[in-house]
Design a protein around this motif. Sequence first.
Motif, PDB file in Angstrom:
ATOM      1  N   THR A  34       0.826  -1.207   0.000  1.00 12.64           N
ATOM      2  CA  THR A  34       0.000   0.000   0.000  1.00 12.64           C
ATOM      3  C   THR A  34       0.863   1.261   0.000  1.00 12.64           C
ATOM      4  O   THR A  34       0.529   2.253  -0.659  1.00 12.64           O
ATOM      5  CB  THR A  34      -0.958  -0.007   1.200  1.00 12.64           C
ATOM      6  OG1 THR A  34      -0.222  -0.292   2.397  1.00 12.64           O
ATOM      7  CG2 THR A  34      -2.038  -1.053   1.016  1.00 12.64           C
ATOM      8  N   ASN A  91      -1.755   7.881  12.937  1.00 16.81           N
ATOM      9  CA  ASN A  91      -2.705   6.938  12.337  1.00 16.81           C
ATOM     10  C   ASN A  91      -3.226   5.994  13.417  1.00 16.81           C
ATOM     11  O   ASN A  91      -2.565   5.010  13.756  1.00 16.81           O
ATOM     12  CB  ASN A  91      -2.044   6.139  11.220  1.00 16.81           C
ATOM     13  CG  ASN A  91      -3.032   5.230  10.497  1.00 16.81           C
ATOM     14  OD1 ASN A  91      -4.196   5.125  10.884  1.00 16.81           O
ATOM     15  ND2 ASN A  91      -2.575   4.566   9.453  1.00 16.81           N
ATOM     16  N   ASN A 143      -5.229   3.716  13.273  1.00 20.73           N
ATOM     17  CA  ASN A 143      -5.381   2.346  12.784  1.00 20.73           C
ATOM     18  C   ASN A 143      -4.062   1.587  12.761  1.00 20.73           C
ATOM     19  O   ASN A 143      -4.023   0.403  12.440  1.00 20.73           O
ATOM     20  CB  ASN A 143      -6.001   2.351  11.380  1.00 20.73           C
ATOM     21  CG  ASN A 143      -6.560   1.002  10.989  1.00 20.73           C
ATOM     22  OD1 ASN A 143      -7.113   0.282  11.817  1.00 20.73           O
ATOM     23  ND2 ASN A 143      -6.408   0.636   9.725  1.00 20.73           N
ATOM     24  N   ILE A 194      -5.103   9.050   5.858  1.00 16.30           N
ATOM     25  CA  ILE A 194      -4.731   7.643   6.002  1.00 16.30           C
ATOM     26  C   ILE A 194      -5.452   6.806   4.947  1.00 16.30           C
ATOM     27  O   ILE A 194      -6.416   7.261   4.336  1.00 16.30           O
ATOM     28  CB  ILE A 194      -5.033   7.105   7.417  1.00 16.30           C
ATOM     29  CG1 ILE A 194      -6.543   7.128   7.702  1.00 16.30           C
ATOM     30  CG2 ILE A 194      -4.275   7.902   8.466  1.00 16.30           C
ATOM     31  CD1 ILE A 194      -6.929   6.408   8.990  1.00 16.30           C
ATOM     32  N   GLU A 195      -4.953   5.599   4.748  1.00 15.44           N
ATOM     33  CA  GLU A 195      -5.462   4.611   3.793  1.00 15.44           C
ATOM     34  C   GLU A 195      -5.066   4.984   2.366  1.00 15.44           C
ATOM     35  O   GLU A 195      -5.351   6.073   1.879  1.00 15.44           O
ATOM     36  CB  GLU A 195      -6.975   4.420   3.902  1.00 15.44           C
ATOM     37  CG  GLU A 195      -7.432   3.927   5.265  1.00 15.44           C
ATOM     38  CD  GLU A 195      -6.849   2.563   5.633  1.00 15.44           C
ATOM     39  OE1 GLU A 195      -6.603   1.745   4.719  1.00 15.44           O
ATOM     40  OE2 GLU A 195      -6.637   2.319   6.831  1.00 15.44           O
ATOM     41  N   SER A 196      -4.427   4.036   1.705  1.00 21.06           N
ATOM     42  CA  SER A 196      -3.833   4.315   0.392  1.00 21.06           C
ATOM     43  C   SER A 196      -4.859   4.751  -0.645  1.00 21.06           C
ATOM     44  O   SER A 196      -4.584   5.644  -1.454  1.00 21.06           O
ATOM     45  CB  SER A 196      -3.058   3.093  -0.114  1.00 21.06           C
ATOM     46  OG  SER A 196      -3.915   1.989  -0.337  1.00 21.06           O
ATOM     47  N   SER A 197      -6.044   4.147  -0.649  1.00 18.81           N
ATOM     48  CA  SER A 197      -7.050   4.532  -1.647  1.00 18.81           C
ATOM     49  C   SER A 197      -7.452   5.993  -1.484  1.00 18.81           C
ATOM     50  O   SER A 197      -7.586   6.731  -2.467  1.00 18.81           O
ATOM     51  CB  SER A 197      -8.285   3.636  -1.537  1.00 18.81           C
ATOM     52  OG  SER A 197      -7.985   2.317  -1.915  1.00 18.81           O
ATOM     53  N   GLN A 229     -10.403  -2.252  -6.451  1.00 23.57           N
ATOM     54  CA  GLN A 229     -11.027  -2.801  -5.253  1.00 23.57           C
ATOM     55  C   GLN A 229     -10.942  -4.321  -5.182  1.00 23.57           C
ATOM     56  O   GLN A 229     -10.965  -4.888  -4.087  1.00 23.57           O
ATOM     57  CB  GLN A 229     -12.479  -2.330  -5.156  1.00 23.57           C
ATOM     58  CG  GLN A 229     -12.614  -0.869  -4.760  1.00 23.57           C
ATOM     59  CD  GLN A 229     -11.829  -0.539  -3.505  1.00 23.57           C
ATOM     60  OE1 GLN A 229     -12.003  -1.173  -2.467  1.00 23.57           O
ATOM     61  NE2 GLN A 229     -10.947   0.454  -3.591  1.00 23.57           N
ATOM     62  N   ASN A 254      -7.751  -4.522  -3.558  1.00 18.49           N
ATOM     63  CA  ASN A 254      -7.769  -3.878  -2.246  1.00 18.49           C
ATOM     64  C   ASN A 254      -8.611  -4.624  -1.223  1.00 18.49           C
ATOM     65  O   ASN A 254      -8.352  -4.527  -0.023  1.00 18.49           O
ATOM     66  CB  ASN A 254      -8.299  -2.445  -2.388  1.00 18.49           C
ATOM     67  CG  ASN A 254      -7.716  -1.504  -1.373  1.00 18.49           C
ATOM     68  OD1 ASN A 254      -6.561  -1.645  -0.980  1.00 18.49           O
ATOM     69  ND2 ASN A 254      -8.493  -0.534  -0.944  1.00 18.49           N
ATOM     70  N   THR A 255      -9.611  -5.372  -1.690  1.00 23.48           N
ATOM     71  CA  THR A 255     -10.507  -6.049  -0.746  1.00 23.48           C
ATOM     72  C   THR A 255     -10.422  -7.573  -0.804  1.00 23.48           C
ATOM     73  O   THR A 255     -10.614  -8.240   0.214  1.00 23.48           O
ATOM     74  CB  THR A 255     -11.975  -5.644  -0.997  1.00 23.48           C
ATOM     75  OG1 THR A 255     -12.372  -6.056  -2.310  1.00 23.48           O
ATOM     76  CG2 THR A 255     -12.154  -4.141  -0.869  1.00 23.48           C
ATOM     77  N   PRO A 261      -6.019  -7.557   1.962  1.00 21.26           N
ATOM     78  CA  PRO A 261      -6.265  -7.742   3.404  1.00 21.26           C
ATOM     79  C   PRO A 261      -5.989  -9.158   3.884  1.00 21.26           C
ATOM     80  O   PRO A 261      -5.626  -9.366   5.046  1.00 21.26           O
ATOM     81  CB  PRO A 261      -7.753  -7.396   3.554  1.00 21.26           C
ATOM     82  CG  PRO A 261      -8.096  -6.602   2.354  1.00 21.26           C
ATOM     83  CD  PRO A 261      -7.229  -7.127   1.257  1.00 21.26           C
ATOM     84  N   ASN A 321      -2.238  -9.537   4.526  1.00 16.62           N
ATOM     85  CA  ASN A 321      -1.675  -8.498   5.376  1.00 16.62           C
ATOM     86  C   ASN A 321      -0.871  -9.135   6.507  1.00 16.62           C
ATOM     87  O   ASN A 321      -1.214 -10.211   7.005  1.00 16.62           O
ATOM     88  CB  ASN A 321      -2.827  -7.652   5.932  1.00 16.62           C
ATOM     89  CG  ASN A 321      -2.356  -6.487   6.753  1.00 16.62           C
ATOM     90  OD1 ASN A 321      -2.025  -6.649   7.917  1.00 16.62           O
ATOM     91  ND2 ASN A 321      -2.337  -5.312   6.160  1.00 16.62           N
TER      92      ASN A 321
END
Length: 220
Positions: free
Chosen positions: A18, A54, A56, A70-73, A104, A107-108, A112, A115
């Motif tokens: 990411t 962050n 998270n 925050i979050e790459s997207s 996505q 990304n989804t 994850p 990770n």
Amino acid sequence: MAESSKKITLYSYFRSSTSWRVRIALNLKKIDYNIIPINLLKSEQTSEEYTKINPNQGVPALKYGDEVIIESSAILEFLEEVFPEHPLLPQDAVKRAQIRGFCQVINTAIHPLQNLRVLNKIEKEYSQDKIQWLKFWVTKGLTAIEELLKNSHGKYCFGDEITLADLFLVPQVQGVVDRFQFDLTPFPNIAEVLKNLKEIPEFVAASPSKQADNPDNQKI
């Protein structure tokens, strides 16, 4: 370099896919930025100081002046809006939506599930083989990506212009190839696009092997 009235700092880990996405975007848009490395293996992301940046406890995070994203997207969409030069999304609304959908899937449905936090949990608490887990989900996700590329790809994921889809593809695929010897033989479209993208200087400069926090300064 694209100049900003506000200082831009990227909190990054060299082999985080990411973080890698965002580094590519910053390079392609020729944005001047600084990197602050966050070593995930040393759990620096859980420090009190970084948790304030962050909550998270992940990377990347982008500091834009005094504001943090925050979050790459979200970071990539922000860069596209604030720095429209060298666009990574086309004008056509349908194509933009298709590219976002492609992103996505990665990304989804892939990222994850491989990770670091998830892999460690699988191995330590459920006594599962984390590499087999990773390869199962990566194979499933890349099967979908391969099918999507049949209708969309040219030199790159969507024709012959670089888009956000390419920024998601390279770190995800190259990461599992380098780290886990993932075989791309069943995915010829992915392999072809990956080969083309790896020749682009901005992609090369963003790769883990070029990052100052890579301890061996070698491919992994």
